[in-house]
Design an enzyme around this catalytic site. Structure first.
Site, PDB file in Angstrom:
ATOM      1  N   GLU A  25       0.823  -1.203   0.000  1.00 12.17           N
ATOM      2  CA  GLU A  25       0.000   0.000   0.000  1.00 12.17           C
ATOM      3  C   GLU A  25       0.862   1.261   0.000  1.00 12.17           C
ATOM      4  O   GLU A  25       2.062   1.209   0.292  1.00 12.17           O
ATOM      5  CB  GLU A  25      -0.930   0.004   1.213  1.00 12.17           C
ATOM      6  CG  GLU A  25      -0.201   0.077   2.545  1.00 12.17           C
ATOM      7  CD  GLU A  25      -1.130   0.474   3.682  1.00 12.17           C
ATOM      8  OE1 GLU A  25      -1.396   1.685   3.794  1.00 12.17           O
ATOM      9  OE2 GLU A  25      -1.539  -0.402   4.445  1.00 12.17           O
ATOM     10  N   LYS A 160      -5.451  -3.126  13.649  1.00  7.28           N
ATOM     11  CA  LYS A 160      -4.786  -2.115  14.478  1.00  7.28           C
ATOM     12  C   LYS A 160      -5.412  -2.105  15.871  1.00  7.28           C
ATOM     13  O   LYS A 160      -6.632  -2.133  16.024  1.00  7.28           O
ATOM     14  CB  LYS A 160      -4.891  -0.737  13.826  1.00  7.28           C
ATOM     15  CG  LYS A 160      -4.179  -0.644  12.479  1.00  7.28           C
ATOM     16  CD  LYS A 160      -4.263   0.756  11.910  1.00  7.28           C
ATOM     17  CE  LYS A 160      -3.530   0.876  10.598  1.00  7.28           C
ATOM     18  NZ  LYS A 160      -4.259   0.289   9.457  1.00  7.28           N
TER      19      LYS A 160
END
Length: 304
Positions: A25, A160
């Site tokens: 990414e 996360k």
């Protein structure tokens, strides 16, 4: 081929020859860390993939073109422009392309563009998920929807830890996304190797990962596969320290009225400040670790 897609020559040659390719990414470059550390890290991640036998393809949007594979100069451009680049999720693509603007690809858009290009394996840091308090805010990352519909294996260090991990797993289950623990029965929590939540399955080798994803594709099953790879022991943070920093950052985020796509960059930056930079060091190391596993898995998948 999609008329808006540009595949870098090295990536195109590898795909045509059936060689292993790993997508990366670009949000981590523009929004994940400061310049020049962001550029250095991005180039290092690409080198890790090369060192493990695969070809890297950093995914981004430049001048309205969907890019599968960036040059060193393009990575430098992204790093310098930084937060001025739009963080691009699925909803942003039509306008950014039409306006011929730049976009930093999240997990969602990296999966989309990787799939357009024919790339099946993607390495990242951590995925987005259901944010804390989402039962009232409905703040749920588009990453989860994309995992439910786009056939790309995403290798990460877990969701996360700023998120509600329990609700994130429930959402993934609803979407039919297999959550694989690499060498672990529990879900890693990004900065730490374990959490109180379990993965769906434990697989212990890149060959097993590739075989599971190959079977999923051969059966024509919709959606992706999430592989959660624990951060290396050496770089794992003390859960008490990181959780205290996360709690404080989340409260500050609420107090400042920050929401939507601005939430994660704010929280990660604030956690970095609260931990004296330790969280950034851990973040970089877990990305390297995921890139190595992704390359090894891509090499095995290429044999099938």
């Amino acid at each position: 081929m999609n008329s808006y897609l540009d595949i870098a020559p090295e990536v195109a040659e590898a795909l045509a020859a059936g060689k292993p390719v790993v997508a990366l990414e670009s949000t981590i470059i523009s929004h994940g860390m400061p310049y020049p550390q962001n550029v250095e890290t991005a180039l290092n991640v690409e080198q890790v993939i090369r060192d493990h036998g695969a070809v890297p393809a950093t995914i981004a949007i430049i001048g309205g073109r969907l890019k599968a594979g960036l040059s060193a100069d393009e990575i430098e451009y992204f790093g310098k422009k930084g937060m001025a680049i739009t963080k691009a999720s699925r909803r942003d693509l039509p306008v950014l392309v039409a306006r011929k603007e730049d976009g930093a690809c999240t997990v969602t858009t990296t999966m989309m563009i990787a799939h357009m290009a024919g790339i099946s394996i993607f390495a990242t840091g951590g995925i987005g998920g259901v944010h804390r308090g989402a039962e009232t805010t409905m703040d749920i990352s588009a990453d989860l929807e994309e995992l439910g519909q786009t056939p790309v294996m995403v290798i990460c260090a877990g969701a996360k830890s700023i998120l509600d991990l329990g609700l994130t797993l429930e959402y993934l289950e609803t979407k039919g996304v297999p959550v694989i623990g690499y060498g672990t029965e529990t879900l890693p929590a990004f900065y730490t190797r374990t959490s109180e939540f379990g993965a769906d399955y434990r697989l212990d080798t890149p060959t097993e990962l590739a075989a599971a994803f190959h079977a999923q594709r051969e059966m024509g099953l919709k959606g992706g596969m999430l592989v959660t790879n624990p951060i290396p022991e050496k770089y794992s943070m003390d859960p008490a320290v990181i959780n205290a920093a996360i709690d404080e950052a989340v409260e500050e985020c609420k107090a400042q009225g920050i929401h939507g796509k601005a939430t994660t960059p704010f929280l990660l930056a604030r956690i970095q400040e609260l931990t004296g930079g330790d969280s950034l060091d851990s973040n970089i190391q877990l990305v390297y670790n995921n890139a190595a596993l992704a390359a090894e898995t891509a090499c095995e998948l290429a044999k099938m």
